[in-house]
Structures are given as structure tokens and as C-alpha cells.
Enzyme design. Structure first.
Site, PDB file in Angstrom:
ATOM      1  N   LYS A   1       0.830  -1.211   0.000  1.00 15.72           N
ATOM      2  CA  LYS A   1       0.000   0.000   0.000  1.00 15.72           C
ATOM      3  C   LYS A   1       0.870   1.269   0.000  1.00 15.72           C
ATOM      4  O   LYS A   1       2.091   1.188   0.205  1.00 15.72           O
ATOM      5  CB  LYS A   1      -0.917  -0.030   1.233  1.00 15.72           C
ATOM      6  CG  LYS A   1      -1.953  -1.169   1.208  1.00 15.72           C
ATOM      7  CD  LYS A   1      -2.821  -1.126   2.472  1.00 15.72           C
ATOM      8  CE  LYS A   1      -3.894  -2.207   2.455  1.00 15.72           C
ATOM      9  NZ  LYS A   1      -4.736  -2.169   3.679  1.00 15.72           N
TER      10      LYS A   1
ATOM     11  N   TYR B   1     -12.487  -3.258  -2.951  1.00 16.90           N
ATOM     12  CA  TYR B   1     -12.984  -3.182  -1.576  1.00 16.90           C
ATOM     13  C   TYR B   1     -14.525  -3.172  -1.531  1.00 16.90           C
ATOM     14  O   TYR B   1     -15.109  -2.531  -0.647  1.00 16.90           O
ATOM     15  CB  TYR B   1     -12.430  -1.938  -0.887  1.00 16.90           C
ATOM     16  CG  TYR B   1     -10.981  -2.076  -0.450  1.00 16.90           C
ATOM     17  CD1 TYR B   1     -10.566  -3.123   0.365  1.00 16.90           C
ATOM     18  CD2 TYR B   1     -10.025  -1.133  -0.823  1.00 16.90           C
ATOM     19  CE1 TYR B   1      -9.235  -3.247   0.771  1.00 16.90           C
ATOM     20  CE2 TYR B   1      -8.692  -1.247  -0.410  1.00 16.90           C
ATOM     21  CZ  TYR B   1      -8.311  -2.306   0.391  1.00 16.90           C
ATOM     22  OH  TYR B   1      -7.002  -2.425   0.808  1.00 16.90           O
TER      23      TYR B   1
ATOM     24  N   ASN C   1      -1.864  -0.105   7.423  1.00 13.39           N
ATOM     25  CA  ASN C   1      -1.352  -1.438   7.766  1.00 13.39           C
ATOM     26  C   ASN C   1      -0.519  -2.086   6.654  1.00 13.39           C
ATOM     27  O   ASN C   1      -0.338  -3.297   6.624  1.00 13.39           O
ATOM     28  CB  ASN C   1      -2.485  -2.346   8.247  1.00 13.39           C
ATOM     29  CG  ASN C   1      -3.563  -2.538   7.199  1.00 13.39           C
ATOM     30  OD1 ASN C   1      -3.388  -2.134   6.054  1.00 13.39           O
ATOM     31  ND2 ASN C   1      -4.658  -3.168   7.575  1.00 13.39           N
TER      32      ASN C   1
ATOM     33  N   HIS D   1      -2.049  -5.378   1.518  1.00 14.31           N
ATOM     34  CA  HIS D   1      -3.277  -6.152   1.298  1.00 14.31           C
ATOM     35  C   HIS D   1      -2.880  -7.572   0.929  1.00 14.31           C
ATOM     36  O   HIS D   1      -1.934  -7.769   0.168  1.00 14.31           O
ATOM     37  CB  HIS D   1      -4.116  -5.572   0.155  1.00 14.31           C
ATOM     38  CG  HIS D   1      -5.176  -6.541  -0.301  1.00 14.31           C
ATOM     39  ND1 HIS D   1      -6.368  -6.687   0.366  1.00 14.31           N
ATOM     40  CD2 HIS D   1      -5.186  -7.458  -1.312  1.00 14.31           C
ATOM     41  CE1 HIS D   1      -7.081  -7.644  -0.237  1.00 14.31           C
ATOM     42  NE2 HIS D   1      -6.387  -8.130  -1.251  1.00 14.31           N
TER      43      HIS D   1
ATOM     44  N   GLU E   1      -8.635 -11.950  -7.478  1.00 12.47           N
ATOM     45  CA  GLU E   1      -7.912 -10.676  -7.343  1.00 12.47           C
ATOM     46  C   GLU E   1      -6.694 -10.632  -8.262  1.00 12.47           C
ATOM     47  O   GLU E   1      -6.395  -9.589  -8.853  1.00 12.47           O
ATOM     48  CB  GLU E   1      -7.516 -10.448  -5.880  1.00 12.47           C
ATOM     49  CG  GLU E   1      -8.730 -10.142  -5.001  1.00 12.47           C
ATOM     50  CD  GLU E   1      -8.379  -9.863  -3.544  1.00 12.47           C
ATOM     51  OE1 GLU E   1      -9.238  -9.326  -2.836  1.00 12.47           O
ATOM     52  OE2 GLU E   1      -7.245 -10.194  -3.107  1.00 12.47           O
TER      53      GLU E   1
END
Ligand code: IDP
Ligand code: MG
Length: 154
Positions: free
Chosen positions: A9, A49, A112, A115, A126
């Protein structure tokens, strides 16, 4: 072979932790089969998402995920989704086990670092949604033998 999508991320990119993330997955013995940098747009994020678009944190999540490029990776290995989720750690890094990427390197649930797909089916879907077939690679990896299912039977 099972596949999982990893997104390093924007916080991983900004903090210079892309190499650390790759290193941990490589050291586990998983096989990198695709990797690229990308800027994610609203449509991609709303689709990725989809289960979270109605939640309070979604607007902030989308803004954050658009704040810099990300690094997309496809990894492969025997039951790799389970291995990778454990390496990544719990969503809230304060509750993530020490030794995990989030447990060792992050503090806030909204920052965080990474993913990781949450099931074998999600992993396939995905990877297919972020990578074209020609961006995924099939090759032999010498030390790959230790993560084959066969090793659990001998
Ligand atoms: P996961 O990334 O561990 O699978 P999910 O519950 O699927 O966690 O949530 C997706 C992402 O949404 C998280 O990784 C995090 O970036 C963000 N998120 C989830 N819960 C919160 C929250 O309570 N506050 C802020 N962001 C959150
Ligand atoms: Mg999730």
C-alpha cells in the site's frame, strides 16, 4: 497452484518497506509470479474493496489508497493464502502477532502496509483482476520443492 494478490500500500511505498515485504514472502519460500507498480483509481478501489464501500472508514481508505502508487504482486505456492495471511498479521497492527509484517512494522489499522487475499477463490479472482495473463509468469524455481503438498506426505 494457489495464488494470492499482495498490494504494498502507499504507506509501504512511502516508508521504503517494499523490499522488506518482498523479502519476507521470498524467505517463506513463496514464488513471485507477477509484479508491477500502479496508481489505483476510484473504480478499481470500489471493486477491490466492494465489501467495505458502505463502511465508515471507506472514504478515508480510498483517499489513502490513491495517495501514491502501490506495488501489486502475485505470489504462488501450496496453500499460499494461509501462509501469507499469517505472515501479514491481523488487520489492526496493534493486535497483529510480533513476527508478522503488520505486527512488526505498523501501528494503525488505516496504515497497515499491505493487502493480502483472504481465500483461495479471492486470490484467483484478485490476481486475475489486477494482472493480464501476459503479466503472469510460469517458471521453475529451484528451492520451490519445499512448498509442494508432496512434502507433507513424505
Ligand atoms: P484485511 O486487509 O486484513 O483483509 P479488511 O477487514 O478486509 O482487512 O479491511 C480492508 C482494509 O480496510 C484494511 O486492510 C484497512 O486498510 C482498512 N480498514 C479496515 N478496518 C479499518 C478501520 O477500522 N479503520 C481504518 N481502516 C480500516
Ligand atoms: Mg480483507
Amino acid at each position: 497452484m494457489e495464488r494470492t494478490l499482495i498490494i504494498a500500500k502507499p504507506d509501504a511505498v512511502q516508508r521504503g518497506l517494499i523490499g522488506e515485504i518482498i523479502s519476507r514472502l521470498e524467505q517463506k519460500g513463496l514464488k513471485l509470479v507477477g509484479m508491477k507498480m500502479a496508481s489505483l483509481d476510484e473504480a478499481m478501489l470500489r471493486s477491490h474493496y466492494a465489501e467495505h464501500v458502505d463502511k465508515d472508514f471507506y472514504a478515508g481508505l480510498e483517499q489513502f489508497m490513491k495517495s501514491s502508487p502501490v506495488v501489486l504482486m502475485a505470489w504462488e505456492g501450496f496453500e499460499c493464502v494461509e501462509s501469507v495471511r499469517n505472515l501479514v498479521g491481523a488487520t489492526n497492527p496493534r493486535q497483529a502477532d510480533p513476527g508478522s509484517i503488520r505486527g512488526d512494522l505498523a501501528i494503525g489499522a488505516g496504515r497497515n502496509l499491505i493487502h493480502a487475499s483472504d481465500s483461495a477463490a479471492t486470490g484467483q479472482a484478485e490476481v486475475a483482476s489486477f494482472f493480464k495473463e501476459e503479466e503472469l509468469f510460469s517458471y521453475d524455481k529451484s528451492e520451490y520443492v519445499h512448498i509442494y503438498e508432496d512434502s507433507e506426505r513424505t
